[in-house]
Design an enzyme around this catalytic site. Structure first.
Site, PDB file in Angstrom:
ATOM      1  N   TYR A  84      48.890  28.461  58.791  1.00 14.51           N
ATOM      2  CA  TYR A  84      48.099  29.667  58.502  1.00 14.51           C
ATOM      3  C   TYR A  84      49.022  30.883  58.417  1.00 14.51           C
ATOM      4  O   TYR A  84      48.883  31.722  57.539  1.00 14.51           O
ATOM      5  CB  TYR A  84      47.036  29.882  59.596  1.00 14.51           C
ATOM      6  CG  TYR A  84      46.069  30.990  59.228  1.00 14.51           C
ATOM      7  CD1 TYR A  84      44.929  30.711  58.490  1.00 14.51           C
ATOM      8  CD2 TYR A  84      46.326  32.311  59.588  1.00 14.51           C
ATOM      9  CE1 TYR A  84      44.058  31.717  58.120  1.00 14.51           C
ATOM     10  CE2 TYR A  84      45.464  33.331  59.221  1.00 14.51           C
ATOM     11  CZ  TYR A  84      44.329  33.031  58.481  1.00 14.51           C
ATOM     12  OH  TYR A  84      43.476  34.038  58.118  1.00 14.51           O
ATOM     13  N   PHE A 136      43.729  46.645  30.137  1.00  8.80           N
ATOM     14  CA  PHE A 136      43.376  45.240  30.250  1.00  8.80           C
ATOM     15  C   PHE A 136      42.064  45.164  31.026  1.00  8.80           C
ATOM     16  O   PHE A 136      41.841  45.949  31.952  1.00  8.80           O
ATOM     17  CB  PHE A 136      44.457  44.381  30.904  1.00  8.80           C
ATOM     18  CG  PHE A 136      44.035  42.930  30.891  1.00  8.80           C
ATOM     19  CD1 PHE A 136      44.002  42.240  29.698  1.00  8.80           C
ATOM     20  CD2 PHE A 136      43.567  42.304  32.030  1.00  8.80           C
ATOM     21  CE1 PHE A 136      43.523  40.931  29.633  1.00  8.80           C
ATOM     22  CE2 PHE A 136      43.090  40.999  31.976  1.00  8.80           C
ATOM     23  CZ  PHE A 136      43.067  40.313  30.779  1.00  8.80           C
ATOM     24  N   THR A 137      41.211  44.230  30.630  1.00  7.01           N
ATOM     25  CA  THR A 137      39.830  44.169  31.129  1.00  7.01           C
ATOM     26  C   THR A 137      39.733  44.276  32.656  1.00  7.01           C
ATOM     27  O   THR A 137      39.093  45.187  33.183  1.00  7.01           O
ATOM     28  CB  THR A 137      39.163  42.871  30.643  1.00  7.01           C
ATOM     29  OG1 THR A 137      40.010  41.773  30.994  1.00  7.01           O
ATOM     30  CG2 THR A 137      38.971  42.887  29.128  1.00  7.01           C
ATOM     31  N   ASP A 227      52.270  46.229  35.585  1.00  7.35           N
ATOM     32  CA  ASP A 227      51.575  44.953  35.493  1.00  7.35           C
ATOM     33  C   ASP A 227      52.639  43.986  34.983  1.00  7.35           C
ATOM     34  O   ASP A 227      52.990  43.987  33.813  1.00  7.35           O
ATOM     35  CB  ASP A 227      50.394  45.048  34.525  1.00  7.35           C
ATOM     36  CG  ASP A 227      49.616  43.738  34.457  1.00  7.35           C
ATOM     37  OD1 ASP A 227      50.219  42.682  34.756  1.00  7.35           O
ATOM     38  OD2 ASP A 227      48.436  43.759  34.095  1.00  7.35           O
ATOM     39  N   LYS A 270      50.567  33.301  34.466  1.00  8.48           N
ATOM     40  CA  LYS A 270      51.193  33.416  33.139  1.00  8.48           C
ATOM     41  C   LYS A 270      52.686  33.106  33.252  1.00  8.48           C
ATOM     42  O   LYS A 270      53.066  31.951  33.340  1.00  8.48           O
ATOM     43  CB  LYS A 270      50.962  34.816  32.561  1.00  8.48           C
ATOM     44  CG  LYS A 270      49.543  35.029  32.032  1.00  8.48           C
ATOM     45  CD  LYS A 270      48.552  35.310  33.114  1.00  8.48           C
ATOM     46  CE  LYS A 270      47.230  35.837  32.599  1.00  8.48           C
ATOM     47  NZ  LYS A 270      46.244  36.018  33.667  1.00  8.48           N
ATOM     48  N   ARG A 394      38.830  39.336  21.362  1.00  9.49           N
ATOM     49  CA  ARG A 394      39.391  40.531  21.988  1.00  9.49           C
ATOM     50  C   ARG A 394      39.010  41.715  21.104  1.00  9.49           C
ATOM     51  O   ARG A 394      39.804  42.216  20.327  1.00  9.49           O
ATOM     52  CB  ARG A 394      40.912  40.434  22.148  1.00  9.49           C
ATOM     53  CG  ARG A 394      41.386  39.362  23.093  1.00  9.49           C
ATOM     54  CD  ARG A 394      41.397  39.727  24.574  1.00  9.49           C
ATOM     55  NE  ARG A 394      40.155  39.637  25.297  1.00  9.49           N
ATOM     56  CZ  ARG A 394      40.092  39.418  26.615  1.00  9.49           C
ATOM     57  NH1 ARG A 394      41.178  39.220  27.329  1.00  9.49           N
ATOM     58  NH2 ARG A 394      38.942  39.400  27.229  1.00  9.49           N
ATOM     59  N   PHE A 461      32.339  39.778  28.285  1.00 18.79           N
ATOM     60  CA  PHE A 461      32.860  38.768  27.367  1.00 18.79           C
ATOM     61  C   PHE A 461      32.899  37.374  27.982  1.00 18.79           C
ATOM     62  O   PHE A 461      32.831  36.379  27.270  1.00 18.79           O
ATOM     63  CB  PHE A 461      34.270  39.156  26.882  1.00 18.79           C
ATOM     64  CG  PHE A 461      35.239  39.396  28.004  1.00 18.79           C
ATOM     65  CD1 PHE A 461      35.319  40.642  28.590  1.00 18.79           C
ATOM     66  CD2 PHE A 461      36.056  38.385  28.471  1.00 18.79           C
ATOM     67  CE1 PHE A 461      36.200  40.881  29.647  1.00 18.79           C
ATOM     68  CE2 PHE A 461      36.939  38.603  29.516  1.00 18.79           C
ATOM     69  CZ  PHE A 461      37.012  39.850  30.112  1.00 18.79           C
TER      70      PHE A 461
HETATM   71  N1  F0G Z   1      46.911  41.636  33.798  1.00 18.23           N
HETATM   72  C1  F0G Z   1      47.064  41.076  32.594  1.00 18.23           C
HETATM   73  C2  F0G Z   1      47.949  41.731  31.588  1.00 18.23           C
HETATM   74  C3  F0G Z   1      46.373  39.891  32.282  1.00 18.23           C
HETATM   75  O1  F0G Z   1      46.540  39.349  31.085  1.00 18.23           O
HETATM   76  C4  F0G Z   1      45.537  39.294  33.264  1.00 18.23           C
HETATM   77  C5  F0G Z   1      44.796  38.083  32.971  1.00 18.23           C
HETATM   78  C6  F0G Z   1      45.421  39.919  34.513  1.00 18.23           C
HETATM   79  C7  F0G Z   1      46.129  41.082  34.736  1.00 18.23           C
HETATM   80  C8  F0G Z   1      44.515  39.374  35.581  1.00 18.23           C
HETATM   81  O2  F0G Z   1      45.055  38.244  36.155  1.00 18.23           O
HETATM   82  O3  F0G Z   1      43.486  36.385  35.539  1.00 18.23           O
HETATM   83  O4  F0G Z   1      45.175  36.124  37.366  1.00 18.23           O
HETATM   84  O5  F0G Z   1      43.200  37.556  37.693  1.00 18.23           O
HETATM   85  N2  F0G Z   1      44.643  37.645  31.807  1.00 18.23           N
HETATM   86  C9  F0G Z   1      43.999  36.418  31.434  1.00 18.23           C
HETATM   87  C10 F0G Z   1      44.049  36.286  29.931  1.00 18.23           C
HETATM   88  C11 F0G Z   1      42.640  36.219  31.998  1.00 18.23           C
HETATM   89  O6  F0G Z   1      43.472  35.319  29.422  1.00 18.23           O
HETATM   90  O7  F0G Z   1      44.698  37.098  29.258  1.00 18.23           O
HETATM   91  P1  F0G Z   1      44.168  37.015  36.718  1.00 18.23           P
END
Ligand code: F0G
Length: 469
Positions: A84, A136-137, A227, A270, A394, A461
Site C-alpha cells: 500500500y 483539450f476536452t 500537458d 499515450k 473531433r 461526445f
Molecule cells: N491531455 C491530453 C492532451 C489528452 O489527449 C488526454 C486524453 C488527456 C489529457 C486525458 O488523459 O484519458 O488519461 O484521462 N486523450 C484521450 C484521447 C482520451 O483519445 O485523445 P486520460
C-alpha cells in the site's frame, strides 16, 4: 516483365526505415459484414464510442491506453510490489521521471484526468484565467470545474487545416499579454501548454516558443505547467523541424523542453506505452505538498495514486523505451506514412502531419452538411459502415455547448481523427485504412447528416446518440 513499384523510402529518395521491434504475440481481429455493421452502428446511435470493440476491424478510435507493451514491460509487471505504501515501483518511477523530464516531485494518478483534477484544484483560484494552446476536452473541463476561465491563445494558423506552419501548437504571446494588460498577471492561474496539441491535429510547440513563454512568464511572475501527454512526440518534431536540433537525441530535447516549465501533468496511456496510469510532477515543494494532500482524497496514497505497483513498473520501463530515437521515428513515421498516402490522393486532411493521428477535414468532405448536422460525426459513422474502421469525431460534438448561452460551440476545425495506437498495427493495416477513406470520400455527396437524440451533461461526445436525417 512489369516494372517493380518503388518502396516508400525510395519514392522519398532515401533508404527505408523499419520498426525497431518484431512481433512475439498476436491478437486476432475480425472483419464484419456490411449488414452486421449497419446493425451495430444503429444500436450505437451513430457514435463510435458506443460500438463494442468486438465489432471493430481496425480500431483507430484513440492512441490512449491502446499501445502494445514490450516483453520487458510485461516482465516488469511480474516485479509489481503491491505494497500500500512505499512500493519499490514508485521509487523506480520517481527516479525515471527525475531522469527523463527533470521534475523533482512525482505524484502518480490513475490516468491523465486524475492528474488534471489535482492540478486544477490546487493551482486555480475561482475567476482566474487559464490561457492554453487550444483546448483539450478533459483538461478544459477540470480547469472550469475548479472555477477557472479557459482562454484559447494558440496561434491563428492552428485553426486553419491548410496552413503549413511547422509548429501550429505554438502559443501567441500577444494574446496572453492582452489578458495580462486587461486584468493583471495575478488574474492568470498558469499557462497551460500542451505538446503536441491533440485537437489541432497533433501539432507541435517549438523550443523557441517555450523559451519565449518562459521569458514572458518570468517577467510577470506567472507559472507554466505542461500537458506532457505527447511531449516525446513533440520533441521528435523539434528534432525534425526546428533549426539546431537535427543532431540532438530526442531524450535531450525532451528534457530541455520540460526544463522551461514548472511542472506537468501526464496521461501515461499515450507516450509511456502503457494501458493505464498518469501522474503530476512539479519542482516546487509547497505545490507538491498540496498535490500530495489532495491525491489521497481522490486517487490513493501518494506513492501509488490509483496505480498498481505493476503498472508503475511497466510505466517506468515504457518511458525509457519511448525516448529511443529509433522507436519514436517509427512511431511518428507510421502516422506520416498514412498521411502521405491520403495526401497523394488529394483527400482533405489537416496539414502538416501530426504526431499521433491523421485528421480528416469533415467540412471539406461534406460541404453540403451544416455544422449543426454534425459532419464529422457523420464521417466517422460512414467510415465504420464502409470498412469496420473506427475513428473519432473531433468537431462540434466534442466542443460541447457554451455554458452561458446553452448553444453549440462551433469550432473552426470539424475533424475526424484516425488515431494510431503505438506498436499495434502494420503498414498493411494503414493501406486498408487509406483505401477505406478514399472510398468514403468518393461517395461523399450522397451522404446526409445526423440529428442528436440524446445528450449527456458532461463530455457529451462520449455518450451522445444520433439518428440519420
Ligand atoms: N491531455 C491530453 C492532451 C489528452 O489527449 C488526454 C486524453 C488527456 C489529457 C486525458 O488523459 O484519458 O488519461 O484521462 N486523450 C484521450 C484521447 C482520451 O483519445 O485523445 P486520460
Amino acid at each position: 516483365m512489369k516494372e517493380r513499384i518503388k518502396t516508400m523510402g525510395q519514392q522519398a529518395g532515401r533508404r527505408s526505415w523499419a520498426e525497431p521491434w518484431k512481433i512475439k504475440m498476436v491478437e486476432p481481429i475480425r472483419m464484419t459484414s456490411k449488414e452486421e455493421r449497419i446493425k451495430a452502428m444503429e444500436k450505437a446511435g451513430y457514435n463510435t464510442f458506443l460500438l463494442p470493440s468486438a465489432d471493430v476491424y481496425i480500431d483507430l478510435l484513440t492512441d490512449s491506453g491502446t499501445s502494445a507493451m514490450s516483453d520487458r514491460q510485461w516482465a516488469g509487471m511480474m516485479l509489481g510490489d503491491e505494497a500500500y505504501a512505499g512500493s519499490v515501483n514508485f521509487y523506480h518511477l520517481e527516479s525515471t521521471i527525475r531522469d527523463v523530464y527533470g521534475f523533482q516531485h512525482l505524484i502518480p494518478t490513475h490516468q491523465g484526468r486524475g492528474a488534471e483534477h489535482l492540478m486544477s484544484q490546487t493551482q486555480i483560484k475561482k475567476g482566474q484565467y487559464v490561457p492554453g494552446n487550444m483546448y483539450f476536452t478533459t483538461t478544459k473541463l477540470h480547469q472550469e470545474l475548479a472555477g477557472g476561465i479557459f482562454v484559447d491563445v494558440i496561434i491563428d494558423e492552428a485553426h486553419d487545416p491548410n496552413s503549413e506552419h511547422p509548429f501550429k501548437g505554438n502559443m501567441d504571446i500577444a494574446k496572453i499579454d492582452k489578458i495580462v494588460k486587461e486584468h493583471g498577471a495575478d488574474s492568470i492561474a498558469y499557462l497551460s501548454v500542451a505538446g503536441t496539441v491533440n485537437m489541432a491535429g497533433g501539432q507541435p510547440v517549438s523550443m523557441q516558443n517555450i523559451k519565449e513563454l518562459r521569458e514572458y512568464a518570468d517577467k510577470h511572475g506567472i507559472l507554466i505547467y505542461l500537458d506532457a501527454t505527447r511531449l516525446v512526440e513533440n520533441a521528435y518534431f523539434i528534432k525534425e523541424r526546428e533549426e539546431g536540433y537535427k543532431d540532438k537525441p530526442v531524450a535531450e530535447i525532451l528534457k530541455e523542453f520540460a526544463g522551461y516549465s514548472d511542472g506537468a501533468w501526464m496521461s501515461g496511456k499515450k507516450d509511456h506505452l502503457v494501458n493505464i496510469g498518469g501522474w503530476v510532477a512539479v519542482n516546487d515543494a509547497d505545490v507538491a505538498d498540496k498535490l500530495r494532500n489532495l491525491v489521497v482524497v481522490y486517487e490513493g496514497l501518494h506513492t501509488y495514486g490509483g496505480m498498481a505497483g505493476r503498472d508503475m513498473e511497466a510505466m517506468a520501463i515504457g518511458i525509457k523505451e519511448s525516448i529511443q530515437d529509433d522507436y519514436i521515428r517509427a512511431r511518428v513515421g507510421q502516422v506520416q506514412y498514412l498521411w502521405e498516402l491520403l495526401d497523394n490522393w488529394n483527400i482533405p486532411i489537416v496539414r502538416p502531419y501530426g504526431g499521433h493521428a491523421v485528421f480528416l477535414d469533415a467540412k471539406a468532405f461534406y460541404p453540403h452538411i451544416p455544422q449543426d448536422e454534425f459532419p464529422a460525426q457523420t464521417l466517422a459513422a460512414e467510415l465504420y459502415l464502409d470498412s469496420g474502421v473506427r475513428a473519432m469525431e473531433r468537431g462540434v460534438v466534442s466542443a460541447g455547448r457554451d455554458p452561458k448561452t446553452g448553444k453549440h460551440k462551433y469550432p473552426k476545425l470539424e475533424l475526424v481523427r484516425l488515431t494510431i495506437p503505438r506498436r499495434v498495427y502494420t503498414e498493411a493495416h494503414m493501406d486498408v485504412v487509406a483505401e477505406a477513406v478514399k472510398e468514403v470520400y468518393e461517395d461523399a455527396k450522397n451522404v446526409k447528416g445526423l440529428k442528436m437524440v440524446y445528450e449527456p451533461a458532461y463530455l457529451r461526445f462520449f455518450q451522445a446518440k444520433f439518428e440519420r436525417l
